[in-house]
Write a protein that holds these residues in place. Structure first.
Motif, short mmCIF file in Angstrom:
data_model
loop_
_atom_site.label_atom_id
_atom_site.label_comp_id
_atom_site.label_asym_id
_atom_site.label_seq_id
_atom_site.Cartn_x
_atom_site.Cartn_y
_atom_site.Cartn_z
N GLY A 34 0.78 -1.23 0.00
CA GLY A 34 0.00 0.00 0.00
C GLY A 34 0.80 1.27 0.00
N GLN A 35 2.12 1.17 -0.02
CA GLN A 35 2.98 2.35 0.01
C GLN A 35 3.65 2.56 -1.36
OE1 GLN A 35 3.11 4.39 2.63
NE2 GLN A 35 1.73 3.03 3.76
N TRP A 36 3.71 3.82 -1.78
CA TRP A 36 4.35 4.14 -3.05
C TRP A 36 5.87 3.95 -2.94
CZ3 TRP A 36 1.50 4.53 -7.20
CH2 TRP A 36 0.18 4.96 -7.09
N VAL A 37 6.44 3.37 -4.01
CA VAL A 37 7.87 3.08 -4.07
C VAL A 37 8.38 3.39 -5.47
CG1 VAL A 37 9.62 1.24 -3.97
CG2 VAL A 37 7.75 1.27 -2.31
N LEU A 38 9.57 3.93 -5.54
CA LEU A 38 10.28 4.07 -6.82
C LEU A 38 11.42 3.07 -6.84
CD1 LEU A 38 10.42 7.95 -7.25
CD2 LEU A 38 8.95 6.34 -8.47
N ARG A 39 11.36 2.16 -7.83
CA ARG A 39 12.33 1.07 -7.85
C ARG A 39 13.31 1.22 -9.00
NH1 ARG A 39 12.66 -3.93 -10.22
NH2 ARG A 39 10.55 -3.86 -11.07
N ALA A 40 14.58 1.05 -8.70
CA ALA A 40 15.61 1.03 -9.73
C ALA A 40 15.56 -0.30 -10.48
CB ALA A 40 16.98 1.24 -9.10
N GLU A 41 16.12 -0.32 -11.67
CA GLU A 41 16.26 -1.56 -12.45
C GLU A 41 17.72 -1.96 -12.46
OE1 GLU A 41 14.06 -3.51 -13.62
OE2 GLU A 41 12.20 -2.35 -13.59
N ASN A 42 18.27 -2.07 -11.24
CA ASN A 42 19.64 -2.48 -11.04
C ASN A 42 19.72 -2.97 -9.59
OD1 ASN A 42 22.40 -2.64 -10.43
ND2 ASN A 42 22.95 -0.95 -11.80
N PRO A 43 20.07 -4.23 -9.36
CA PRO A 43 20.04 -4.78 -8.00
C PRO A 43 20.99 -4.08 -7.03
CG PRO A 43 21.12 -6.30 -9.53
CD PRO A 43 20.47 -5.25 -10.36
N ARG A 44 21.89 -3.27 -7.52
CA ARG A 44 22.81 -2.55 -6.64
C ARG A 44 22.11 -1.42 -5.88
NH1 ARG A 44 26.66 0.11 -10.11
NH2 ARG A 44 27.49 0.88 -8.13
N TYR A 45 20.92 -1.03 -6.34
CA TYR A 45 20.23 0.12 -5.75
C TYR A 45 18.99 -0.34 -4.98
CZ TYR A 45 23.19 2.87 -8.86
OH TYR A 45 24.26 3.42 -9.51
N GLN A 46 18.80 0.21 -3.81
CA GLN A 46 17.63 -0.09 -3.00
C GLN A 46 16.42 0.72 -3.50
OE1 GLN A 46 17.38 -2.39 -0.49
NE2 GLN A 46 19.45 -2.96 -1.17
N PRO A 47 15.20 0.15 -3.36
CA PRO A 47 14.01 0.92 -3.70
C PRO A 47 13.91 2.19 -2.85
CG PRO A 47 13.48 -1.40 -3.40
CD PRO A 47 14.89 -1.22 -2.93
N ILE A 48 13.34 3.22 -3.42
CA ILE A 48 13.14 4.47 -2.69
C ILE A 48 11.74 4.47 -2.10
CG2 ILE A 48 13.08 6.98 -2.86
CD1 ILE A 48 14.93 6.74 -5.30
N GLN A 49 11.65 4.42 -0.80
CA GLN A 49 10.37 4.46 -0.10
C GLN A 49 9.89 5.91 -0.06
OE1 GLN A 49 8.99 1.61 0.82
NE2 GLN A 49 10.80 0.34 0.41
N LEU A 50 8.68 6.15 -0.53
CA LEU A 50 8.20 7.52 -0.68
C LEU A 50 7.37 8.01 0.50
CD1 LEU A 50 7.32 7.40 -4.47
CD2 LEU A 50 9.32 8.45 -3.40
N ARG A 51 7.12 7.14 1.45
CA ARG A 51 6.39 7.56 2.63
C ARG A 51 7.18 8.66 3.36
NH1 ARG A 51 5.16 2.94 6.85
NH2 ARG A 51 7.44 3.02 6.86
N ASP A 52 6.49 9.69 3.74
CA ASP A 52 7.08 10.83 4.46
C ASP A 52 8.03 11.65 3.60
OD1 ASP A 52 5.70 10.01 6.76
OD2 ASP A 52 7.37 8.69 7.36
#
Length: 206
Positions: free
Chosen positions: A169-187
């Protein structure tokens, strides 16, 4: 053009046109070599004459600082163009004039939906989606996008390109490279600037 050109000046101007069409203006050395001049100063004298007659403008201090002023219609890029945006300064609009590197002869109607601008990719966070450092993304300006879309988003005044998703239920921006963690958009203060509708590989490179 203020004054008629000599035959030699016409030939040099045509040479400059050809080199610009290939991607870069010539240097003084290129001109001297092409026309058999003994020195670069002879090429410089011809360039000064062309500038005085309104055919070109010279950017002082740059080896390739030659721009066409009187471009013949047959040599102009046909059709519409799109602005190419480079690095975007924090907190500034993407299409601010200082961010626009050049305009490229790309028809915005080649994309669905229609492209509004091209954005140069910086970094490798989207390589598994076939988007590489230096690529140009065609972007349609819109404030929302479907889940799974690749978007241009602004997070706390920084612009990024990522895939839009929801996790629990939370918005996330995800990279297409396993070296990068998803960006959690909450707050976080964030919004969508546009939808990526195409990729052009280093289109403006010679």
């Amino acid at each position: 053009m203020n004054t008629r050109l000599t035959a030699r000046q016409e030939a040099i101007l045509e040479f400059i046109r050809d080199r610009i069409q290939q991607g870069l203006p010539p240097t003084r050395g290129d001109i001297a070599e092409a026309f058999g001049f003994a020195s670069r100063s002879a090429a410089e004298q011809h360039l000064r004459a062309l500038a005085e007659k309104g055919a070109i403008s010279l950017n002082e201090g740059r080896a390739r600082g030659i721009q066409l002023v009187d471009v013949r219609p047959s040599l102009r890029r046909p059709g519409p163009e799109l602005p190419l945006v480079g690095k975007v300064a924090a907190g500034q609009p993407i299409l601010a004039q200082e961010h626009i590197e050049t305009h490229l002869a790309v028809d915005p109607d080649c994309f669905r939906p229609r492209a509004d601008y091209l954005l140069r990719v910086q970094g490798d966070s989207m390589i598994d989606a076939g988007i590489f450092d230096g690529d140009c993304l065609a972007v349609h300006r819109q404030p929302e996008a479907a889940l799974g879309s690749i978007v241009v988003a602004r997070i706390d005044d920084e612009v990024t390109v990522k895939r839009l998703q929801q996790v629990q239920g939370q918005w996330v921006l995800r990279a297409e490279n396993p070296r990068y963690q998803p960006i959690q958009l909450r707050d976080k203060a964030w919004h969508i600037e546009g939808l990526v509708v195409g990729v052009l590989r280093r289109l403006d490179k010679p």
